[in-house]
Structure formats: C-alpha cells, structure tokens
Design an enzyme around this catalytic site. Sequence first.
Site, PDB file in Angstrom:
ATOM      1  CD  GLU A 272       1.382 -16.251  48.301  1.00  0.00           C
ATOM      2  OE1 GLU A 272       2.016 -15.991  47.384  1.00  0.00           O
ATOM      3  OE2 GLU A 272       0.656 -17.603  48.102  1.00  0.00           O
ATOM      4  CD  GLU A 405      11.082  -9.024  53.235  1.00  0.00           C
ATOM      5  OE1 GLU A 405       9.883  -8.039  53.426  1.00  0.00           O
ATOM      6  OE2 GLU A 405      10.671 -10.117  52.686  1.00  0.00           O
TER       7      GLU A 405
HETATM    8  P1  NAD Z   1       3.694  -3.472  49.314  1.00  0.00           P
HETATM    9  O1  NAD Z   1       3.247  -4.165  50.743  1.00  0.00           O
HETATM   10  O2  NAD Z   1       4.418  -2.215  49.662  1.00  0.00           O
HETATM   11  O3  NAD Z   1       2.985  -3.385  48.296  1.00  0.00           O
HETATM   12  C1  NAD Z   1       2.085  -4.503  47.553  1.00  0.00           C
HETATM   13  C2  NAD Z   1       0.985  -4.076  47.138  1.00  0.00           C
HETATM   14  O4  NAD Z   1      -0.030  -3.435  48.127  1.00  0.00           O
HETATM   15  C3  NAD Z   1       1.217  -2.969  45.920  1.00  0.00           C
HETATM   16  O5  NAD Z   1       0.238  -3.449  44.938  1.00  0.00           O
HETATM   17  C4  NAD Z   1       0.612  -1.850  46.611  1.00  0.00           C
HETATM   18  O6  NAD Z   1       0.132  -0.688  46.021  1.00  0.00           O
HETATM   19  C5  NAD Z   1      -0.587  -2.338  47.728  1.00  0.00           C
HETATM   20  N1  NAD Z   1      -0.925  -1.510  48.875  1.00  0.00           N
HETATM   21  C6  NAD Z   1      -0.244  -0.653  49.648  1.00  0.00           C
HETATM   22  N2  NAD Z   1      -0.772  -0.038  50.580  1.00  0.00           N
HETATM   23  C7  NAD Z   1      -2.116  -0.545  50.594  1.00  0.00           C
HETATM   24  C8  NAD Z   1      -3.363  -0.407  51.139  1.00  0.00           C
HETATM   25  N3  NAD Z   1      -3.325   0.299  52.390  1.00  0.00           N
HETATM   26  N4  NAD Z   1      -4.239  -1.008  50.884  1.00  0.00           N
HETATM   27  C9  NAD Z   1      -4.250  -1.951  49.952  1.00  0.00           C
HETATM   28  N5  NAD Z   1      -3.193  -2.129  49.003  1.00  0.00           N
HETATM   29  C10 NAD Z   1      -2.171  -1.579  49.478  1.00  0.00           C
HETATM   30  O7  NAD Z   1       4.781  -4.502  49.076  1.00  0.00           O
HETATM   31  P2  NAD Z   1       6.223  -4.176  47.920  1.00  0.00           P
HETATM   32  O8  NAD Z   1       7.161  -3.345  48.273  1.00  0.00           O
HETATM   33  O9  NAD Z   1       5.344  -4.148  46.690  1.00  0.00           O
HETATM   34  O10 NAD Z   1       6.611  -5.993  47.833  1.00  0.00           O
HETATM   35  C11 NAD Z   1       7.674  -6.562  48.482  1.00  0.00           C
HETATM   36  C12 NAD Z   1       7.259  -7.190  49.871  1.00  0.00           C
HETATM   37  O11 NAD Z   1       6.467  -8.489  49.209  1.00  0.00           O
HETATM   38  C13 NAD Z   1       8.441  -7.917  50.682  1.00  0.00           C
HETATM   39  O12 NAD Z   1       8.070  -7.742  52.042  1.00  0.00           O
HETATM   40  C14 NAD Z   1       8.101  -9.269  50.182  1.00  0.00           C
HETATM   41  O13 NAD Z   1       8.686 -10.109  50.999  1.00  0.00           O
HETATM   42  C15 NAD Z   1       6.757  -9.612  49.764  1.00  0.00           C
HETATM   43  N6  NAD Z   1       6.567 -10.771  48.956  1.00  0.00           N
HETATM   44  C16 NAD Z   1       6.073 -11.942  49.418  1.00  0.00           C
HETATM   45  C17 NAD Z   1       5.708 -12.823  48.454  1.00  0.00           C
HETATM   46  C18 NAD Z   1       5.153 -14.202  48.933  1.00  0.00           C
HETATM   47  O14 NAD Z   1       5.053 -15.010  48.226  1.00  0.00           O
HETATM   48  N7  NAD Z   1       5.385 -14.297  50.657  1.00  0.00           N
HETATM   49  C19 NAD Z   1       6.265 -12.770  47.167  1.00  0.00           C
HETATM   50  C20 NAD Z   1       6.614 -11.634  46.785  1.00  0.00           C
HETATM   51  C21 NAD Z   1       6.833 -10.546  47.586  1.00  0.00           C
END
Ligand code: NAD
Length: 511
Positions: A272, A405
Amino acid sequence: MIDMKSNQILDQNIKKANSYLARFKKSGVLNHINGERVASIDGETFEIISPIDLQPLAQVSRSGFQDVDNATRAAKNAFSEWAKMDGAKRKKLLHNIADEIVKRAEEIAFIESIDTGQSIRFMAKAALRGAENFRYFADQAVEARDGKSMRGPGQINISSRYPIGPVGIITPWNTPFMLSTWKIAPALAAGCTIVHKPAEFSPLTASLLVEIAEEAGLPKGVWNLINGFGEEAGKALTEHPDIKAIGFVGEGATGSMIMKQGSATLKRVHFELGGKNPIVVFADADLERAADAAVFMIYSLNGERCTSSSRLLVEESIYDQFTKLVIEKSKNIKIGHPLDPETVIGPVIHPVHEEKILKYIKLGKSEGAVVSIGGSKVNGPGGGCYVAPTLFTQATNSMRISQEEIFGPVLTAIPFKNEEEAMTLANDTKYGLSGYLWTSDITRAFRFSDGLEAGMIWVNSENVRHLPAPFGGVKSSGIGRDGGDWSFEFYMETKNVAFATTKHSVPKLGG
Ligand code: NAD
C-alpha cells in the site's frame, strides 16, 4: 470563556499524556519477542523526539539481524498451534483484543498524538477504528479457510485455504496505530503469526498494541515486535527465509527495495503505497459539500494521509468561485497543540519531513503557481514542525507540486475545460490510489469512474471506509487489496484436492 475552557482541557490532556508517556521515558521502547519485552541484543538504541517541541520522547531499541532472527524464530515456533486453532476460538481472542483496545483508547490516542503530532480529535477515533478492524476480521476468522467445491468430468475438486506462515508487517509513521491494526488483524485472523516493524519516527503505540494483545490472551510468540531502522531491521525482516510474506505500507521507493530484498527468498508482497489523488469537481456538483470534502481530505491528519485529495481539478467555469469557497473554509482551520480538542492541524511528524514540505512550497512558487493561503511554517505551541494549510492556485498538472506526493497540508488547484480534459489530467500521474468525483450527473459519474485509473473512487463523498470493500491502489500506488476476503487471499495459500468419482481409464505408459 471558550478559550479558557479549551486551555484547561489542553493542560489536563498534557498532564495525562505525560503520565502515559512516563513508562517509555523511563524504560525506553523495547522489542517484544515470544511474550517478553527485550532490549536489542547489542543494546543499541536511537532517540525519538516530539514533533511538538523537538524534545526527546524516548530511547528506542535499534534492532539488527539477530533480533529479527529471534523474533522470526518465535513466530515460526508459534505458527503450527496458532494455525490449527479452531476459527471460533481465534475469533473470540481477536474480539478480546478489540475490547482491550477500547478500554485503553484514551491512552492510545494521547500517545499517538504526541508521537505523531496528529490532533487528538482524529486520533481518538483512530483507536476505536483499530478496535473495529479487529472485530471485523475476528468475525471472518471462522470461515477464512473455506473454499469451493468444483465438479469436473469424473472428479470433484475441493479447495481450501491455509495460513501462509509467519509474516512480516512493516508500517509507516503517519497513523501508525490504525494502520498496524489494519494489517495485523487479518493476518492473525487468517492464522498467520507475525513480526511487526513499525516506523522509526513513531514507534510508541506499536508497543502498546502487542502488550494489549497478550493481555487479552494471545499466545506468546504469535505476535512479535522489533523496532529499528528500515535499512537494518526492516531489510533483515524482508530477507529472512522463514518469513513467507511481507505486508508493507509506505513509500513506493521503499516498496521497490523490499521487492528486491525479498526476491532471493521469493517473498509474497502486498504493497500500500503513495498517491497524488485527484478530487474532480464539475460545475453541476453540490459545491458547498464538495468544498467541505476537499478541505477535509487534504487538511485532516495534517495532510499526511495516503488517500488525501492533493490535486483539486475544478471545471473552469466555477474555478474562481470554488477555490474562493475552499479558501473561506480553510481560513479558520485551527493550527495548534495536537492535544487541544479544538486543533485540526498539529505539527507534522519530524523536522526532516517539515523541510520536505517547505521545499515543495518553495518549488511550487518557483514553478509559477500562486499561494492563495498558507505557504509557510507557523510558530505553533512548543515551536515544533507546524506548517500552515496551503492552497496553490493557477497551477498546471505538469508542475512537480501536481505530480509528486508532498504528504503534507498542501493542495494544488488546477482548472479543466471539459470532461475529457478532466479525465486526461486526473490520469496523468504515476499514482492511482484513490479518486474523488463530485457531480450531480449520474451517467457522468458512471462514465468517469469507469475511466479513472484508481483503486478506490468515492462519488459525491469524502473517504468513508467500508471494511468489507477492497482497499488498495493501481499503478505506482500499490500491489494487492486489503479489506473483506481480499486480505485473506494475501495471508493464505489455496490448496485444491481433486477426487476421482469414476473409475476413469488411467493412461498406461510402457504396456
Ligand atoms: P517509508 O517507505 O519511508 O517507511 C515505511 C516503513 O518501511 C518504515 O517502517 C521504514 O522503517 C520501513 N523501511 C524503510 N526502508 C526499508 C527497507 N529497505 N526494507 C524494509 N523496510 C524499510 O514510508 P513513510 O515515510 O514511513 O510513510 C509515508 C508513505 O507511506 C507515503 O508515501 C504514504 O502515501 C504511504 N502510505 C500509504 C498508505 C496506503 O494505504 N496506501 C497508508 C499510509 C501511508
């Protein structure tokens, strides 16, 4: 008089929040493995800060491969008992978890508000929504394994579903409690055991959640929590051979890395991801309601919302009238301390994210869009990461503020001439998570929603979630659907058994 009352409530709320936070300040944020709260093996920690005043909130365990391996072993050991547990018993346990969440709703909401900066008016509901997620999937647990019976010539096929195994759940920082329940409840209902890695910016309520689940009777090892950075703990989780699938919510770039990291072990993934979601307003719409919805969908949750309506596409003939309405409605939005019940917009999650939003505002101006409201940092209570609700007008869809975004309280309004152009603009983005359509023409509503490239579309409505309905995005906004039975398709494997019903002739090779 009203201010006085509101100040008193805020003071009370801050006191309560501090008392709830005291345990994290004292003992830090630990991992939770096989029913035990444990520090990371090498004792490493990192500090999290409050977005309100940038002061330290707690020290958090910084996990590495060995911690992930221990958590995975616990999830693997707990799997067979949990998977074979009778669905009705699992249902009861998940309802117990929902009951405990409701009992601790205030604590969850206060901690979530302080940790993320999201205002209490929304977070109070997020805790209850989390409980609803558990109840919904609890009720599905009994029938989750059921399949189909399919007759073929001389045979009957019977399919049934089985939990895939221990799974990893990786969540983002924006509304961590609600999102964690949304991913974890169906995994447990399906019979999977889990290792959860919450985001490093806002890990607090994940600790409460696993604790609540075990107090409600969840067997040890079924739910494990590891804290840490994405590129360390998250990466190790996605590479672990005993983790059979990764349910991930976050950015597209991270999803892409997870896909690569998980490829050697053929990980099943569910993503997601982000969005740049259009809200399309035609001249024949109920403009008052459409403007309320536009304002709600971009400025609630500080705009840090995947389904936020960040691109406002308005029919040219009403563009000035409609953007004026949005301005009028946005002018009085209260920016303030997230624990003030009057606050709509609190501080955004972290100075790093605040800087990203402010950079986009600067970029929008340099691209030639006009800031009609907001457009700057605000000096809010505590001096933290407050950004004013911002509206760009006179924008075009090719600007970077229309394509990328921002994930903050920034709305970009773009005019369109006719339905055809509206469709072209709406689809001219790499994303396809959600779309919002405002019109009183029912035929157009059908036609337009048919052509709009998005996983979820709301017609004459803001985002109102119905749990049995599918949730997810197309294009760069995701892979797979959550909600209803779609969640079980991800967390379960389907097995088909074909029974011969006749003595058919078996081919004889070699005589
Ligand atoms: P992010 O991708 O930076 O981090 C999300 C998670 O992934 C964190 O727990 C992070 O530690 C982990 N992560 C980062 N690098 C990783 C790797 N190499 N391997 C495994 N895990 C890793 O996202 P964010 O900044 O925390 O959240 C914002 C984003 O989330 C926005 O793009 C937003 O649109 C999206 N989002 C989507 C939904 C949906 O349902 N579609 C809902 C909420 C947020």
